[in-house]
Design a protein around this motif. Structure first.
Motif, PDB file in Angstrom:
ATOM      1  N   ILE A  56       0.867  -1.182   0.000  1.00 42.50           N
ATOM      2  CA  ILE A  56       0.000   0.000   0.000  1.00 42.50           C
ATOM      3  C   ILE A  56       0.900   1.227   0.000  1.00 42.50           C
ATOM      4  O   ILE A  56       1.727   1.405   0.906  1.00 42.50           O
ATOM      5  CB  ILE A  56      -0.946  -0.011   1.222  1.00 42.50           C
ATOM      6  CG1 ILE A  56      -1.775  -1.314   1.214  1.00 42.50           C
ATOM      7  CG2 ILE A  56      -1.842   1.222   1.242  1.00 42.50           C
ATOM      8  CD1 ILE A  56      -2.583  -1.557   2.473  1.00 42.50           C
ATOM      9  N   GLN A  57       0.752   2.049  -1.007  1.00 43.01           N
ATOM     10  CA  GLN A  57       1.603   3.222  -1.176  1.00 43.01           C
ATOM     11  C   GLN A  57       1.318   4.276  -0.109  1.00 43.01           C
ATOM     12  O   GLN A  57       0.221   4.315   0.466  1.00 43.01           O
ATOM     13  CB  GLN A  57       1.414   3.808  -2.582  1.00 43.01           C
ATOM     14  CG  GLN A  57       1.841   2.862  -3.697  1.00 43.01           C
ATOM     15  CD  GLN A  57       3.298   2.429  -3.575  1.00 43.01           C
ATOM     16  OE1 GLN A  57       4.188   3.216  -3.290  1.00 43.01           O
ATOM     17  NE2 GLN A  57       3.541   1.140  -3.801  1.00 43.01           N
ATOM     18  N   PRO A  58       2.286   5.162   0.172  1.00 43.08           N
ATOM     19  CA  PRO A  58       2.093   6.218   1.170  1.00 43.08           C
ATOM     20  C   PRO A  58       0.838   7.043   0.875  1.00 43.08           C
ATOM     21  O   PRO A  58       0.581   7.417  -0.278  1.00 43.08           O
ATOM     22  CB  PRO A  58       3.347   7.074   1.028  1.00 43.08           C
ATOM     23  CG  PRO A  58       4.378   6.143   0.491  1.00 43.08           C
ATOM     24  CD  PRO A  58       3.624   5.213  -0.423  1.00 43.08           C
ATOM     25  N   GLY A  59       0.034   7.255   1.899  1.00 44.82           N
ATOM     26  CA  GLY A  59      -1.178   8.052   1.771  1.00 44.82           C
ATOM     27  C   GLY A  59      -2.374   7.298   1.225  1.00 44.82           C
ATOM     28  O   GLY A  59      -3.493   7.806   1.245  1.00 44.82           O
ATOM     29  N   ALA A  60      -2.182   6.076   0.744  1.00 45.54           N
ATOM     30  CA  ALA A  60      -3.288   5.297   0.173  1.00 45.54           C
ATOM     31  C   ALA A  60      -4.065   4.582   1.273  1.00 45.54           C
ATOM     32  O   ALA A  60      -3.543   4.307   2.357  1.00 45.54           O
ATOM     33  CB  ALA A  60      -2.759   4.287  -0.836  1.00 45.54           C
ATOM     34  N   LEU A  62      -7.393   1.497   1.906  1.00 42.60           N
ATOM     35  CA  LEU A  62      -8.270   0.457   1.374  1.00 42.60           C
ATOM     36  C   LEU A  62      -9.711   0.918   1.530  1.00 42.60           C
ATOM     37  O   LEU A  62     -10.028   1.694   2.437  1.00 42.60           O
ATOM     38  CB  LEU A  62      -8.055  -0.851   2.140  1.00 42.60           C
ATOM     39  CG  LEU A  62      -6.652  -1.444   2.080  1.00 42.60           C
ATOM     40  CD1 LEU A  62      -6.520  -2.600   3.060  1.00 42.60           C
ATOM     41  CD2 LEU A  62      -6.346  -1.896   0.660  1.00 42.60           C
ATOM     42  N   PRO A  63     -10.623   0.430   0.683  1.00 40.14           N
ATOM     43  CA  PRO A  63     -12.034   0.793   0.861  1.00 40.14           C
ATOM     44  C   PRO A  63     -12.571   0.193   2.165  1.00 40.14           C
ATOM     45  O   PRO A  63     -12.007  -0.757   2.705  1.00 40.14           O
ATOM     46  CB  PRO A  63     -12.714   0.170  -0.359  1.00 40.14           C
ATOM     47  CG  PRO A  63     -11.796  -0.905  -0.816  1.00 40.14           C
ATOM     48  CD  PRO A  63     -10.407  -0.478  -0.433  1.00 40.14           C
ATOM     49  N   THR A  79       3.832   1.401   8.186  1.00 41.72           N
ATOM     50  CA  THR A  79       2.843   1.541   9.256  1.00 41.72           C
ATOM     51  C   THR A  79       1.450   1.321   8.693  1.00 41.72           C
ATOM     52  O   THR A  79       1.112   1.854   7.635  1.00 41.72           O
ATOM     53  CB  THR A  79       2.911   2.950   9.889  1.00 41.72           C
ATOM     54  OG1 THR A  79       4.220   3.150  10.424  1.00 41.72           O
ATOM     55  CG2 THR A  79       1.898   3.120  11.003  1.00 41.72           C
ATOM     56  N   LEU A  80       0.650   0.535   9.402  1.00 40.12           N
ATOM     57  CA  LEU A  80      -0.744   0.294   9.052  1.00 40.12           C
ATOM     58  C   LEU A  80      -1.613   0.955  10.105  1.00 40.12           C
ATOM     59  O   LEU A  80      -1.402   0.758  11.303  1.00 40.12           O
ATOM     60  CB  LEU A  80      -1.031  -1.213   9.035  1.00 40.12           C
ATOM     61  CG  LEU A  80      -2.505  -1.622   8.959  1.00 40.12           C
ATOM     62  CD1 LEU A  80      -3.105  -1.228   7.608  1.00 40.12           C
ATOM     63  CD2 LEU A  80      -2.648  -3.119   9.214  1.00 40.12           C
ATOM     64  N   SER A 104     -16.453  -9.248  11.001  1.00 42.19           N
ATOM     65  CA  SER A 104     -17.774  -8.720  10.640  1.00 42.19           C
ATOM     66  C   SER A 104     -18.005  -7.283  11.097  1.00 42.19           C
ATOM     67  O   SER A 104     -19.142  -6.893  11.329  1.00 42.19           O
ATOM     68  CB  SER A 104     -18.883  -9.639  11.182  1.00 42.19           C
ATOM     69  OG  SER A 104     -18.722 -10.938  10.656  1.00 42.19           O
ATOM     70  N   LYS A 105     -16.954  -6.508  11.245  1.00 41.60           N
ATOM     71  CA  LYS A 105     -17.077  -5.091  11.602  1.00 41.60           C
ATOM     72  C   LYS A 105     -16.489  -4.264  10.462  1.00 41.60           C
ATOM     73  O   LYS A 105     -15.393  -4.544   9.980  1.00 41.60           O
ATOM     74  CB  LYS A 105     -16.338  -4.785  12.902  1.00 41.60           C
ATOM     75  CG  LYS A 105     -16.914  -5.533  14.099  1.00 41.60           C
ATOM     76  CD  LYS A 105     -16.960  -4.648  15.301  1.00 41.60           C
ATOM     77  CE  LYS A 105     -17.527  -5.361  16.498  1.00 41.60           C
ATOM     78  NZ  LYS A 105     -18.962  -5.286  16.588  1.00 41.60           N
ATOM     79  N   TRP A 106     -17.222  -3.239  10.041  1.00 41.99           N
ATOM     80  CA  TRP A 106     -16.754  -2.379   8.960  1.00 41.99           C
ATOM     81  C   TRP A 106     -15.530  -1.602   9.410  1.00 41.99           C
ATOM     82  O   TRP A 106     -15.544  -0.980  10.481  1.00 41.99           O
ATOM     83  CB  TRP A 106     -17.854  -1.428   8.518  1.00 41.99           C
ATOM     84  CG  TRP A 106     -19.036  -2.122   7.895  1.00 41.99           C
ATOM     85  CD1 TRP A 106     -20.282  -2.256   8.438  1.00 41.99           C
ATOM     86  CD2 TRP A 106     -19.078  -2.779   6.630  1.00 41.99           C
ATOM     87  NE1 TRP A 106     -21.090  -2.954   7.584  1.00 41.99           N
ATOM     88  CE2 TRP A 106     -20.387  -3.289   6.457  1.00 41.99           C
ATOM     89  CE3 TRP A 106     -18.147  -2.989   5.617  1.00 41.99           C
ATOM     90  CZ2 TRP A 106     -20.788  -3.987   5.330  1.00 41.99           C
ATOM     91  CZ3 TRP A 106     -18.543  -3.688   4.486  1.00 41.99           C
ATOM     92  CH2 TRP A 106     -19.844  -4.178   4.347  1.00 41.99           C
ATOM     93  N   HIS A 107     -14.481  -1.652   8.604  1.00 39.71           N
ATOM     94  CA  HIS A 107     -13.242  -0.951   8.934  1.00 39.71           C
ATOM     95  C   HIS A 107     -12.487  -0.625   7.652  1.00 39.71           C
ATOM     96  O   HIS A 107     -12.840  -1.092   6.574  1.00 39.71           O
ATOM     97  CB  HIS A 107     -12.375  -1.793   9.876  1.00 39.71           C
ATOM     98  CG  HIS A 107     -11.922  -3.087   9.278  1.00 39.71           C
ATOM     99  ND1 HIS A 107     -12.730  -4.207   9.208  1.00 39.71           N
ATOM    100  CD2 HIS A 107     -10.741  -3.452   8.702  1.00 39.71           C
ATOM    101  CE1 HIS A 107     -12.065  -5.192   8.637  1.00 39.71           C
ATOM    102  NE2 HIS A 107     -10.855  -4.768   8.299  1.00 39.71           N
ATOM    103  N   SER A 108     -11.457   0.182   7.795  1.00 44.37           N
ATOM    104  CA  SER A 108     -10.608   0.524   6.660  1.00 44.37           C
ATOM    105  C   SER A 108      -9.169   0.562   7.138  1.00 44.37           C
ATOM    106  O   SER A 108      -8.893   0.908   8.288  1.00 44.37           O
ATOM    107  CB  SER A 108     -11.006   1.896   6.097  1.00 44.37           C
ATOM    108  OG  SER A 108     -10.184   2.218   4.993  1.00 44.37           O
ATOM    109  N   GLY A 109      -8.274   0.212   6.244  1.00 39.43           N
ATOM    110  CA  GLY A 109      -6.847   0.268   6.550  1.00 39.43           C
ATOM    111  C   GLY A 109      -6.197   1.324   5.685  1.00 39.43           C
ATOM    112  O   GLY A 109      -6.642   1.591   4.562  1.00 39.43           O
TER     113      GLY A 109
END
Length: 136
Positions: A56-60, A62-63, A79-80, A104-109
Motif C-alpha cells: 500500500i503506497q504512502p497516503g493510500a 483500502l475501501p 505503518t498500518l 464482521s465489523k466495517w473498517h478501513s486500513g
C-alpha cells in the motif's frame, strides 16, 4: 510414568539443542482476541489458508470492508492504521507488529507513512469462500 519421564527428558533435550543452535524463536503476539476484542473462532469443517503480501503506497487507503472469517496481518515494512467504523477505535501497527483483524465489523486500513506499507495477510476460511466484503 516411564513415558512421562521419557517425554519430559526429550523435550528438555530439544530445548537444549535449540538453545545451542543458530536458530532463535521470538514470539510476536499471543492472543485469543481480535483488535475489536472479539473471541477468535475458526471456521468449522475443511479450511483453506491463503497468504498474500499487500503493498500500500504512502497516503493510500483500502475501501471500507469487513471479514467474516479470521484474518491476520504482519507488518513487514511501514505503518498500518486501521479505523473501525463501528467502534470508532483507531489502531496503528508498525514494522514487526502483528494484527488480528476484527470479524464482521466495517473498517478501513491505510498507510499514513512516507514509505510503502508491506503487509503479509493470512486468511482462514472455508475453501472458496469470499474473505472480504467491500461496503457498497
Amino acid at each position: 510414568m516411564r513415558i512421562f519421564i521419557l517425554t519430559a527428558f526429550s523435550l528438555g533435550m530439544a530445548n537444549t539443542v535449540l538453545a545451542q543452535s543458530p536458530v532463535s524463536v521470538e514470539q510476536v503476539l499471543r492472543s485469543n482476541l481480535t483488535i475489536a476484542e472479539q473471541a477468535i473462532l475458526l471456521p468449522s469443517g475443511p479450511v483453506e489458508v491463503s497468504a498474500s503480501i499487500f503493498t500500500i503506497q504512502p497516503g493510500a487507503s483500502l475501501p471500507v470492508h469487513r471479514h467474516a472469517f479470521p484474518r491476520y496481518g504482519y507488518v513487514l515494512e511501514g505503518t498500518l492504521t486501521v479505523n473501525n467504523l463501528e467502534t470508532g477505535k483507531t489502531s496503528s501497527f508498525k514494522t514487526g507488529e502483528f494484527v488480528i483483524e476484527s470479524l464482521s465489523k466495517w473498517h478501513s486500513g491505510a498507510n499514513p507513512g512516507t514509505v510503502p506499507l508491506r503487509l503479509l495477510v493470512i486468511d482462514q476460511a472455508p475453501a472458496g469462500a469470499q474473505t472480504t466484503e467491500v461496503k457498497k
